[in-house]
Design a protein around this motif. Structure first.
Motif, PDB file in Angstrom:
ATOM      1  N   ASP A 170     -15.978   4.427  -2.954  1.00  0.00           N
ATOM      2  CA  ASP A 170     -14.738   5.120  -2.598  1.00  0.00           C
ATOM      3  C   ASP A 170     -14.039   4.420  -1.436  1.00  0.00           C
ATOM      4  N   ILE A 171     -14.814   3.914  -0.469  1.00  0.00           N
ATOM      5  CA  ILE A 171     -14.208   3.209   0.664  1.00  0.00           C
ATOM      6  C   ILE A 171     -13.497   1.960   0.192  1.00  0.00           C
ATOM      7  N   LEU A 172     -14.158   1.158  -0.640  1.00  0.00           N
ATOM      8  CA  LEU A 172     -13.600  -0.136  -0.999  1.00  0.00           C
ATOM      9  C   LEU A 172     -12.538  -0.046  -2.086  1.00  0.00           C
ATOM     10  N   SER A 173     -12.735   0.804  -3.079  1.00  0.00           N
ATOM     11  CA  SER A 173     -11.822   0.835  -4.212  1.00  0.00           C
ATOM     12  C   SER A 173     -10.650   1.786  -4.017  1.00  0.00           C
ATOM     13  N   PHE A 174     -10.727   2.660  -3.010  1.00  0.00           N
ATOM     14  CA  PHE A 174      -9.631   3.625  -2.810  1.00  0.00           C
ATOM     15  C   PHE A 174      -8.945   3.432  -1.458  1.00  0.00           C
ATOM     16  N   SER A 175      -9.700   3.522  -0.361  1.00  0.00           N
ATOM     17  CA  SER A 175      -9.086   3.428   0.968  1.00  0.00           C
ATOM     18  C   SER A 175     -10.098   2.853   1.951  1.00  0.00           C
ATOM     19  N   PRO A 176     -10.062   1.534   2.212  1.00  0.00           N
ATOM     20  CA  PRO A 176     -11.002   0.953   3.166  1.00  0.00           C
ATOM     21  C   PRO A 176     -10.866   1.507   4.574  1.00  0.00           C
ATOM     22  N   ASN A 177      -9.671   1.921   4.953  1.00  0.00           N
ATOM     23  CA  ASN A 177      -9.468   2.562   6.257  1.00  0.00           C
ATOM     24  C   ASN A 177      -8.340   3.573   6.116  1.00  0.00           C
ATOM     25  N   PRO A 178      -8.197   4.496   7.061  1.00  0.00           N
ATOM     26  CA  PRO A 178      -7.188   5.556   6.920  1.00  0.00           C
ATOM     27  C   PRO A 178      -5.754   5.057   6.822  1.00  0.00           C
ATOM     28  N   ASN A 179      -5.496   3.825   7.211  1.00  0.00           N
ATOM     29  CA  ASN A 179      -4.127   3.318   7.222  1.00  0.00           C
ATOM     30  C   ASN A 179      -3.761   2.493   5.999  1.00  0.00           C
ATOM     31  N   MET A 180      -4.723   2.196   5.141  1.00  0.00           N
ATOM     32  CA  MET A 180      -4.469   1.307   4.010  1.00  0.00           C
ATOM     33  C   MET A 180      -5.121   1.818   2.741  1.00  0.00           C
ATOM     34  N   THR A 181      -4.441   1.586   1.637  1.00  0.00           N
ATOM     35  CA  THR A 181      -5.070   1.739   0.338  1.00  0.00           C
ATOM     36  C   THR A 181      -5.828   0.448   0.014  1.00  0.00           C
ATOM     37  N   SER A 182      -6.600   0.479  -1.033  1.00  0.00           N
ATOM     38  CA  SER A 182      -7.329  -0.723  -1.442  1.00  0.00           C
ATOM     39  C   SER A 182      -6.367  -1.851  -1.790  1.00  0.00           C
ATOM     40  N   CYS A 183      -5.249  -1.518  -2.436  1.00  0.00           N
ATOM     41  CA  CYS A 183      -4.249  -2.524  -2.794  1.00  0.00           C
ATOM     42  C   CYS A 183      -3.679  -3.177  -1.538  1.00  0.00           C
ATOM     43  N   GLN A 184      -3.308  -2.377  -0.543  1.00  0.00           N
ATOM     44  CA  GLN A 184      -2.754  -2.922   0.693  1.00  0.00           C
ATOM     45  C   GLN A 184      -3.787  -3.750   1.445  1.00  0.00           C
ATOM     46  N   PHE A 185      -5.028  -3.310   1.419  1.00  0.00           N
ATOM     47  CA  PHE A 185      -6.087  -4.001   2.144  1.00  0.00           C
ATOM     48  C   PHE A 185      -6.276  -5.424   1.613  1.00  0.00           C
ATOM     49  N   PHE A 186      -6.447  -5.568   0.310  1.00  0.00           N
ATOM     50  CA  PHE A 186      -6.703  -6.890  -0.249  1.00  0.00           C
ATOM     51  C   PHE A 186      -5.437  -7.758  -0.242  1.00  0.00           C
ATOM     52  N   LYS A 187      -4.283  -7.148  -0.346  1.00  0.00           N
ATOM     53  CA  LYS A 187      -3.043  -7.927  -0.248  1.00  0.00           C
ATOM     54  C   LYS A 187      -2.890  -8.501   1.157  1.00  0.00           C
ATOM     55  N   THR A 188      -3.216  -7.705   2.178  1.00  0.00           N
ATOM     56  CA  THR A 188      -3.138  -8.184   3.550  1.00  0.00           C
ATOM     57  C   THR A 188      -4.189  -9.251   3.830  1.00  0.00           C
ATOM     58  N   MET A 189      -5.399  -9.035   3.349  1.00  0.00           N
ATOM     59  CA  MET A 189      -6.466 -10.018   3.534  1.00  0.00           C
ATOM     60  C   MET A 189      -6.071 -11.368   2.930  1.00  0.00           C
ATOM     61  N   GLU A 190      -5.531 -11.336   1.735  1.00  0.00           N
ATOM     62  CA  GLU A 190      -5.183 -12.596   1.071  1.00  0.00           C
ATOM     63  C   GLU A 190      -3.988 -13.266   1.737  1.00  0.00           C
ATOM     64  N   ALA A 191      -3.038 -12.475   2.225  1.00  0.00           N
ATOM     65  CA  ALA A 191      -1.899 -13.059   2.954  1.00  0.00           C
ATOM     66  C   ALA A 191      -2.381 -13.759   4.220  1.00  0.00           C
ATOM     67  N   CYS A 192      -3.351 -13.170   4.935  1.00  0.00           N
ATOM     68  CA  CYS A 192      -3.921 -13.827   6.116  1.00  0.00           C
ATOM     69  C   CYS A 192      -4.643 -15.105   5.722  1.00  0.00           C
ATOM     70  N   ARG A 193      -5.386 -15.070   4.645  1.00  0.00           N
ATOM     71  CA  ARG A 193      -6.137 -16.255   4.204  1.00  0.00           C
ATOM     72  C   ARG A 193      -5.198 -17.385   3.813  1.00  0.00           C
ATOM     73  N   ASP A 194      -4.073 -17.053   3.178  1.00  0.00           N
ATOM     74  CA  ASP A 194      -3.151 -18.074   2.684  1.00  0.00           C
ATOM     75  C   ASP A 194      -2.219 -18.617   3.763  1.00  0.00           C
ATOM     76  N   THR A 195      -2.096 -17.929   4.876  1.00  0.00           N
ATOM     77  CA  THR A 195      -1.198 -18.398   5.931  1.00  0.00           C
ATOM     78  C   THR A 195      -1.935 -18.878   7.175  1.00  0.00           C
ATOM     79  N   ALA A 196      -3.140 -18.366   7.426  1.00  0.00           N
ATOM     80  CA  ALA A 196      -3.911 -18.775   8.599  1.00  0.00           C
ATOM     81  C   ALA A 196      -5.181 -19.519   8.233  1.00  0.00           C
ATOM     82  N   GLY A 197      -5.534 -19.538   6.961  1.00  0.00           N
ATOM     83  CA  GLY A 197      -6.743 -20.229   6.535  1.00  0.00           C
ATOM     84  C   GLY A 197      -7.985 -19.374   6.544  1.00  0.00           C
TER      85      GLY A 197
END
Length: 418
Positions: free
Chosen positions: A73-100
């Motif tokens: 439930d944490i990973l597939s729905f809401s990793p933290n109270p401020n993000m959904t799973s979609c927002q979490f992985f989208k943000t993670m990948e944006a950081c990886r693609d711009t900062a390495g």
């Protein structure tokens, strides 16, 4: 007790002898400051990859069966109270693609249970290696609060590509010279556009003229040009005039844009046609284009995330028991209607899907009475004996099928003869 204090209390270890890891590329670079805000090509590449990753649902499995526990439930729905799973992985990948590098910190409840996973600013995280044990730690500098060292087990880290195994290479810095050159060409084109089209003229005289003669000739030319609105001009003493046709768009600009697209596509391992370059496209369907993107671009990325999640969120005992996280890559691979119908047809006839499962994928209810819940198999290749002697009785119903079995048991044929 605050989160940082709880984290330090939970870790409870001091490792004073540590050194900063070397290698890779720095997050900051000297020339230029390209971000998603001022480079449409980078924005296109990063958004393409991050959106594709976030569109793949992640699920915790035990073997082939999905699990519905707190960790899932944490990973597939809401990793933290401020993000959904979609927002979490989208943000993670944006950081990886711009900062390495993409970092996320595991936060624990007072009883040691995983409570949330927070995305970290990659510019505030530095890998640190314990010189005694060889273990990897991370030096985190919060925006508010004191610096802390966190063991690698408590930090999810997915690098872009690494030359030392610890820090990722910044892809934007690799493209620095290409982006600089493209920006300079675009700036030059904008300046040309501001000057206007056909904004200059060249006058040719048959001999060298003195300063006063040149001034007088130009003045006479401009006066005649204004009086006639440029329709009639009288040129004396063999003087000729030619206009300079200045195009607002340099033909070389398109070549530079194509080269830039190609280099961005190479660095991010994206098919060029997904960035607007269709010069070498030879696919007959959109499904084939998406399949290339999934296999060449997304599969390595998804594999990296899955292995990091399995390593940092599951214990050794859970992995040995068959638990694993998996992204559903099929969710973004949508075939055309004819192809999908053919796949479903073969799936039902081959017994690896039931009609109810296919209806569920189309958001349709199951058949009433459970008639669509049983797997079926094609009988096109049934034996001749079964087709002639047994199948008619089976199709007649349970009694008919029982009668056919009894007849076969006593050695009678369909006419009742021994």
């Amino acid at each position: 007790m605050g989160f940082i204090a709880r984290l330090k209390s939970f870790l409870g270890r001091d490792t004073p002898q540590k050194r900063e890891l070397k290698g890779g590329r720095p997050v900051f670079w000297k020339r230029g400051d390209y971000t998603l805000k001022n480079s449409e090509l980078l924005f296109s590449a990063v958004s393409r990859i991050s959106n594709a990753l976030s569109a793949m649902p992640v699920q915790l499995y035990s073997g082939s069966a999905p699990l519905r526990d707190d960790l899932n439930d944490i990973l597939s729905f809401s990793p933290n109270p401020n993000m959904t799973s979609c927002q979490f992985f989208k943000t993670m990948e944006a950081c990886r693609d711009t900062a390495g590098n993409a970092y996320a910190l595991k936060a624990y409840a007072p009883d040691g249970r995983l409570e949330r996973i927070d995305v970290l600013d990659p510019q505030r995280v530095r890998p640190v290696l314990d010189t005694d044990s060889g273990e990897l730690w991370y030096r985190i500098t919060p925006e508010n609060g004191e610096e802390m060292l966190v063991h690698s087990y408590h930090v999810l880290h997915v690098p872009f590509i690494s030359v030392n195994g610890y820090t990722g290479v910044n892809p934007v810095s690799v493209l620095q010279d290409t982006l600089d050159y493209s920006e300079n060409i675009q700036s030059f084109s904008v300046e040309q556009l501001k000057q206007g089209v056909n904004a200059k003229a060249v006058m040719e005289a048959p001999a060298n003229l003195g300063e006063d003669q040149r001034r007088r000739m130009i003045a006479d030319f401009m006066q005649t040009y204004r009086e006639t609105s440029g329709n009639i001009m009288l040129l004396e003493s063999g003087v000729t005039a030619k206009t300079l046709n200045l195009s607002p768009i340099d033909s070389k600009l398109f070549e530079v844009e194509k080269i830039t697209r190609s280099k961005v596509a190479m660095v991010y391992n994206i098919p060029p046609h997904l960035l607007g370059d269709y010069s070498d496209t030879s696919f007959s369907s959109q499904e084939q284009q998406m399949l290339e993107f999934l296999m060449l671009t997304m599969l390595p990325i998804v594999t990296a995330y899955e292995q990091e999640l399995n390593k940092k969120l599951l214990t050794s005992e859970q992995r040995k028991a068959g638990l694993r996280f998996k992204f559903n890559m099929d969710s973004i691979l949508r075939a055309d209607a004819a192809t999908q119908a053919e796949v479903d047809y073969k799936a039902v006839r081959s017994a690896w899907k039931t009609p109810d499962e296919i209806r569920g994928e189309r958001n349709l209810p199951a058949f009433e009475g459970g008639i669509g819940s049983q797997p079926m198999i094609s009988q096109d290749l049934a034996t001749l004996e079964y087709t002639v002697k047994q199948k008619p009785g089976v199709l007649a119903g349970k009694d008919g099928g029982k009668h056919a079995e009894d007849e076969r048991a006593v050695g009678t044929d369909s006419d009742g003869r021994k």
